[in-house]
Design a protein around this motif. Structure first.
Motif, PDB file in Angstrom:
ATOM      1  N   LEU A   1       0.835  -1.209   0.000  1.00  0.00           N
ATOM      2  CA  LEU A   1       0.000   0.000   0.000  1.00  0.00           C
ATOM      3  C   LEU A   1       0.869   1.258   0.000  1.00  0.00           C
ATOM      4  CD1 LEU A   1      -2.875  -0.891   2.501  1.00  0.00           C
ATOM      5  CD2 LEU A   1      -2.824  -1.086   0.027  1.00  0.00           C
ATOM      6  N   VAL A   2       1.942   1.226   0.769  1.00  0.00           N
ATOM      7  CA  VAL A   2       2.862   2.372   0.775  1.00  0.00           C
ATOM      8  C   VAL A   2       3.464   2.553  -0.621  1.00  0.00           C
ATOM      9  CG1 VAL A   2       5.033   3.257   1.700  1.00  0.00           C
ATOM     10  CG2 VAL A   2       3.392   2.163   3.222  1.00  0.00           C
ATOM     11  N   ARG A   3       3.851   1.447  -1.232  1.00  0.00           N
ATOM     12  CA  ARG A   3       4.414   1.519  -2.581  1.00  0.00           C
ATOM     13  C   ARG A   3       3.399   2.119  -3.552  1.00  0.00           C
ATOM     14  NH1 ARG A   3       4.529  -1.638  -7.192  1.00  0.00           N
ATOM     15  NH2 ARG A   3       6.502  -1.649  -8.339  1.00  0.00           N
ATOM     16  N   ASN A   4       2.155   1.693  -3.465  1.00  0.00           N
ATOM     17  CA  ASN A   4       1.115   2.258  -4.332  1.00  0.00           C
ATOM     18  C   ASN A   4       0.947   3.751  -4.099  1.00  0.00           C
ATOM     19  OD1 ASN A   4       0.600  -0.169  -5.521  1.00  0.00           O
ATOM     20  ND2 ASN A   4      -1.363  -0.525  -4.540  1.00  0.00           N
ATOM     21  N   SER A   5       0.988   4.139  -2.826  1.00  0.00           N
ATOM     22  CA  SER A   5       0.816   5.565  -2.502  1.00  0.00           C
ATOM     23  C   SER A   5       1.964   6.398  -3.048  1.00  0.00           C
ATOM     24  CB  SER A   5       0.716   5.743  -0.978  1.00  0.00           C
ATOM     25  OG  SER A   5      -0.384   5.034  -0.470  1.00  0.00           O
ATOM     26  N   ILE A   6       3.184   5.855  -2.952  1.00  0.00           N
ATOM     27  CA  ILE A   6       4.338   6.578  -3.491  1.00  0.00           C
ATOM     28  C   ILE A   6       4.212   6.731  -5.002  1.00  0.00           C
ATOM     29  CG2 ILE A   6       6.843   6.531  -3.767  1.00  0.00           C
ATOM     30  CD1 ILE A   6       6.930   4.842  -1.191  1.00  0.00           C
ATOM     31  N   MET A   7       3.849   5.627  -5.660  1.00  0.00           N
ATOM     32  CA  MET A   7       3.690   5.683  -7.109  1.00  0.00           C
ATOM     33  C   MET A   7       2.584   6.646  -7.504  1.00  0.00           C
ATOM     34  SD  MET A   7       4.195   1.666  -8.106  1.00  0.00           S
ATOM     35  CE  MET A   7       3.980   2.004  -9.861  1.00  0.00           C
ATOM     36  N   LEU A   8       1.503   6.671  -6.713  1.00  0.00           N
ATOM     37  CA  LEU A   8       0.408   7.598  -6.974  1.00  0.00           C
ATOM     38  C   LEU A   8       0.896   9.042  -6.870  1.00  0.00           C
ATOM     39  CD1 LEU A   8      -2.662   8.069  -7.358  1.00  0.00           C
ATOM     40  CD2 LEU A   8      -2.881   7.961  -4.885  1.00  0.00           C
ATOM     41  N   SER A   9       1.687   9.313  -5.817  1.00  0.00           N
ATOM     42  CA  SER A   9       2.209  10.660  -5.614  1.00  0.00           C
ATOM     43  C   SER A   9       3.156  11.059  -6.739  1.00  0.00           C
ATOM     44  CB  SER A   9       2.930  10.740  -4.266  1.00  0.00           C
ATOM     45  OG  SER A   9       3.553  11.994  -4.093  1.00  0.00           O
ATOM     46  N   LEU A  10       4.040  10.133  -7.125  1.00  0.00           N
ATOM     47  CA  LEU A  10       5.001  10.439  -8.179  1.00  0.00           C
ATOM     48  C   LEU A  10       4.314  10.621  -9.531  1.00  0.00           C
ATOM     49  CD1 LEU A  10       7.919   8.020  -7.222  1.00  0.00           C
ATOM     50  CD2 LEU A  10       7.827  10.495  -6.913  1.00  0.00           C
TER      51      LEU A  10
ATOM     52  N   ILE B   1       9.254   3.486   9.559  1.00  0.00           N
ATOM     53  CA  ILE B   1      10.342   3.991   8.719  1.00  0.00           C
ATOM     54  C   ILE B   1      10.885   2.882   7.819  1.00  0.00           C
ATOM     55  CG2 ILE B   1      12.697   4.902   8.749  1.00  0.00           C
ATOM     56  CD1 ILE B   1      11.945   6.399  11.323  1.00  0.00           C
ATOM     57  N   GLY B   2      11.101   1.689   8.390  1.00  0.00           N
ATOM     58  CA  GLY B   2      11.642   0.585   7.615  1.00  0.00           C
ATOM     59  C   GLY B   2      10.748   0.187   6.453  1.00  0.00           C
ATOM     60  N   VAL B   3       9.437   0.055   6.723  1.00  0.00           N
ATOM     61  CA  VAL B   3       8.497  -0.305   5.661  1.00  0.00           C
ATOM     62  C   VAL B   3       8.466   0.778   4.588  1.00  0.00           C
ATOM     63  CG1 VAL B   3       6.054  -0.680   5.141  1.00  0.00           C
ATOM     64  CG2 VAL B   3       7.077  -1.785   7.124  1.00  0.00           C
ATOM     65  N   ALA B   4       8.495   2.049   5.025  1.00  0.00           N
ATOM     66  CA  ALA B   4       8.440   3.154   4.066  1.00  0.00           C
ATOM     67  C   ALA B   4       9.673   3.169   3.168  1.00  0.00           C
ATOM     68  CB  ALA B   4       8.310   4.480   4.814  1.00  0.00           C
ATOM     69  N   ILE B   5      10.862   2.970   3.750  1.00  0.00           N
ATOM     70  CA  ILE B   5      12.095   3.004   2.955  1.00  0.00           C
ATOM     71  C   ILE B   5      12.120   1.858   1.953  1.00  0.00           C
ATOM     72  CG2 ILE B   5      14.599   2.702   3.065  1.00  0.00           C
ATOM     73  CD1 ILE B   5      14.590   4.252   5.668  1.00  0.00           C
ATOM     74  N   LEU B   6      11.820   0.649   2.418  1.00  0.00           N
ATOM     75  CA  LEU B   6      11.844  -0.509   1.524  1.00  0.00           C
ATOM     76  C   LEU B   6      10.824  -0.364   0.397  1.00  0.00           C
ATOM     77  CD1 LEU B   6      12.212  -3.431   4.097  1.00  0.00           C
ATOM     78  CD2 LEU B   6      13.949  -2.543   2.534  1.00  0.00           C
ATOM     79  N   SER B   7       9.691   0.256   0.720  1.00  0.00           N
ATOM     80  CA  SER B   7       8.654   0.428  -0.298  1.00  0.00           C
ATOM     81  C   SER B   7       8.962   1.571  -1.253  1.00  0.00           C
ATOM     82  CB  SER B   7       7.304   0.686   0.381  1.00  0.00           C
ATOM     83  OG  SER B   7       6.983  -0.340   1.293  1.00  0.00           O
ATOM     84  N   ALA B   8       9.761   2.547  -0.817  1.00  0.00           N
ATOM     85  CA  ALA B   8       9.987   3.754  -1.615  1.00  0.00           C
ATOM     86  C   ALA B   8      11.138   3.608  -2.597  1.00  0.00           C
ATOM     87  CB  ALA B   8      10.257   4.943  -0.694  1.00  0.00           C
ATOM     88  N   ILE B   9      12.095   2.738  -2.303  1.00  0.00           N
ATOM     89  CA  ILE B   9      13.304   2.685  -3.127  1.00  0.00           C
ATOM     90  C   ILE B   9      12.969   2.357  -4.575  1.00  0.00           C
ATOM     91  CG2 ILE B   9      15.433   1.399  -3.525  1.00  0.00           C
ATOM     92  CD1 ILE B   9      15.780   1.216  -0.501  1.00  0.00           C
ATOM     93  N   GLY B  10      12.159   1.323  -4.792  1.00  0.00           N
ATOM     94  CA  GLY B  10      11.826   0.919  -6.160  1.00  0.00           C
ATOM     95  C   GLY B  10      11.140   2.005  -6.964  1.00  0.00           C
TER      96      GLY B  10
END
Length: 586
Positions: A12-21, A104-113
């Motif tokens: 979900l965090v990854r989806n949110s980051i991609m949505l924002s980008l 923080i850990g989940v956010a970083i791992l999800s954001a790198i890709g």
């Protein structure tokens, strides 16, 4: 459940980051055109997610504190009844630190890709609004499905080996939870691979009459990862509810099986008799004498309990009954009334495991005057005293430990006297204030209610998973809507109405929800089998395998409804697409 929740949360965090980008995709192009390095672009996104992850972790701690109340409700009720001690929620500083670090850990791992993908852009094309990006992936292959099925089979095999004789050998008990974890992880992987494969099969074999439905299925097939995420989130929200309901039904049926044919009278107790062996509120000899003298009472069946030891984790519960009920299940050895009367004992699986003894060995117990060595005839399936129980004859217990005032007794009616008549006689006699007087159905209902209360923890978790599945569907469809903006504009340009665009998005949610609950229903059934198999090792009781089909239907309907509600806003946005603006988008 924790691992599954963190995994879905990361997606979900990854989806949110991609949505924002996606919403500000021109910004990295501008920074790149001005000479910004890739490290700057990736680092900026990661720092942003670190801050959001810390805030999210802190909010998660607060939500955990709020959820801790209903989660600990069943345990709180037991502690109040047994010891008069309420459970209070305490939040140490370490819990807040761990929550923030996890966020923080989940956010970083999800954001790198997503951040690395965002910097691999064609600056000129992006500034000219020509930077179309495809997120389609390859559907689950048969090799991946076979791998997932193999992991499930391996977990099932480990469970089969570890639950032999209730895992009374230490190495078996160690393997049991490992096998269940492997089975669970394999089930999750199986769902995530089978759902995309089914989408491919459906697209080839099923022909929808409406174009919106055909496009919805095609869109899901082209984005297998996102489809699998939505199916997992929705399916396991249903699965936890289904497993909990089936587990409750299983325990209730086990209690009913024990009572049927054995419970023939009226139970009289000083307090709620469950979890009360250590309670001093007992029935005194005068009360028992008066009860036995009442008209219509043929006899009284008594139970006696003694708790040995004074060190937590090493207590032993000794139990005995004047009327030995039929149906005692054994993990090893054979239980016999004659051997019980001759001085042999049956022990619980946890005690057998801790002491390394079994049928044919001898058990040493402390008594007020001496230590005694008793022959063990069987290891019984019993969770009494945490599986550290000893069953002996009533006469032997009185000989070793003296007369024990019971918490409850069963008054058996004389021939021709009904349970209702006997119950009225006992209640009218007013032998003592506050006595519990219950017939068969009332005893069964009270036990069923207590089981449901103790499993309320999983009900609270299931509601949390429903919320997560709602967010999963909402965020995924919003992201997909932004990435398909040009596609929506083109469909509208060739004549698709806003209503049809909305229907297409809702159909996507409906299809993935149905597939999620169907496929995950099978996975949940496998996980429930594994749970039912390891319960004798972990708890001590052996319960029948009961499947609550009604609960599966109810929770499936709730999951599908959750998906459709979550898809409403993305569908409205799709129906409001501006054709010219969308066609210029990429």
């Amino acid at each position: 459940i924790a691992l599954l929740t963190l995994g879905i949360g990361g997606v979900l965090v990854r989806n949110s980051i991609m949505l924002s980008l996606e919403e500000r995709r021109r910004q990295p192009a501008i920074v790149g055109a001005l000479g910004g390095s890739r490290g700057l672009l990736v680092g900026g996104t990661v720092i942003e997610m670190v801050l959001l992850g810390a805030v999210g972790g802190l909010i998660g701690v607060g939500a955990g504190v709020a959820l801790a109340g209903p989660v600990s409700g069943g345990l709180d009720e037991i502690s109040r009844e047994v010891a008069g001690i309420p459970l209070e929620i305490h939040v140490p500083a370490s819990a807040a630190v761990v929550g923030i670090l996890l966020g923080i850990g989940v956010a970083i791992l999800s954001a790198i890709g997503p951040a690395r993908r965002a910097v691999r852009i064609d600056v000129a094309a992006e500034l000219a609004s020509r930077g179309r990006r495809e997120e389609a992936g390859r559907a689950g292959s048969r090799a991946l499905i076979a791998l997932a099925a193999g992991i499930v089979a391996a977990g099932a095999a480990v469970i089969q080996v570890s639950t032999v004789e209730a895992g009374i050998e230490r190495w078996r008990a160690t393997l049991a939870p490992i096998g269940f974890l492997v089975l669970t992880l394999g089930s999750v992987l199986l769902v995530s691979t089978v759902v995309p494969w089914l989408l491919v099969v459906l697209e080839r074999r099923v022909t929808f009459r409406r174009a919106a439905s055909r496009l919805a299925l095609s869109n899901l097939r082209r984005e297998p990862r996102r489809s699998a995420v939505m199916a997992l989130a929705l399916g396991f929200a249903m699965g936890v509810g289904f497993i909990t309901a089936s587990f409750t039904a299983s325990i209730t049926e086990a209690i009913e099986d024990a009572l049927n044919g054995n419970f023939k009278g009226v139970q009289v107790s000083s307090i709620d008799p469950n979890n009360s062996a250590g309670n001093e509120a007992r029935l005194g000899p005068e009360l028992l004498g008066s009860l036995e003298d009442l008209p219509g009472v043929a006899s009284i069946d008594r139970a006696a309990f003694v708790v040995l030891g004074n060190e937590a984790g090493k207590l032993i519960g000794v139990e005995a009954y004047t009327d030995v009920w039929d149906g005692l299940l054994t993990a090893a050895g054979r239980f016999s009334r004659a051997d019980l009367a001759a001085g042999q004992v049956a022990i619980g699986p946890a005690l057998a495991r801790d002491l390394g003894i079994g049928p044919g060995d001898r058990l040493t117990l402390a008594t007020p005057s001496r230590e005694v060595s008793l022959p063990v005839m069987a290891v019984m399936f019993s969770g009494n005293f945490g599986g550290r129980s000893v069953r002996m004859s009533h006469d032997l217990l009185l000989d070793l430990y003296g007369e024990q005032a019971p918490v409850s007794v069963i008054a058996n009616p004389e021939p021709g006297v009904t349970e209702a008549e006997l119950m009225r006689t006992i209640e009218t006699a007013e032998l003592a204030p506050g006595l519990f007087v219950e017939r068969y159905q009332e005893v069964l209902d009270r036990n069923a209610k207590e089981v449901a209360s103790q499993l309320s923890t999983f009900d609270a978790i299931q509601r949390g998973l429903l919320v997560m599945s709602f967010v999963a569907v909402l965020s995924t469809l919003l992201l997909v809507g932004i990435q398909r903006r040009r596609e929506f504009g083109m469909l509208a340009a060739v004549g698709m109405t806003p209503q049809e665009l909305r229907r297409m998005v809702l159909t996507e949610a409906g299809i993935v929800a149905v597939l999620g609950v169907v496929v995950t229903g099978g996975a949940a059934l496998i996980m429930y089998w594994g749970l039912n198999a390891i319960v004798p090792v972990i708890i001590g009781w052996k319960d029948p395998f009961v499947v609550d089909v009604g609960a599966y239907g109810i929770y499936s309907a709730v999951a599908i409804a959750t998906a459709l509600v979550a898809a409403l806003y993305p569908s409205i946005r799709a129906g409001r697409v501006e054709v010219l603006e969308a066609l210029r988008y990429e």
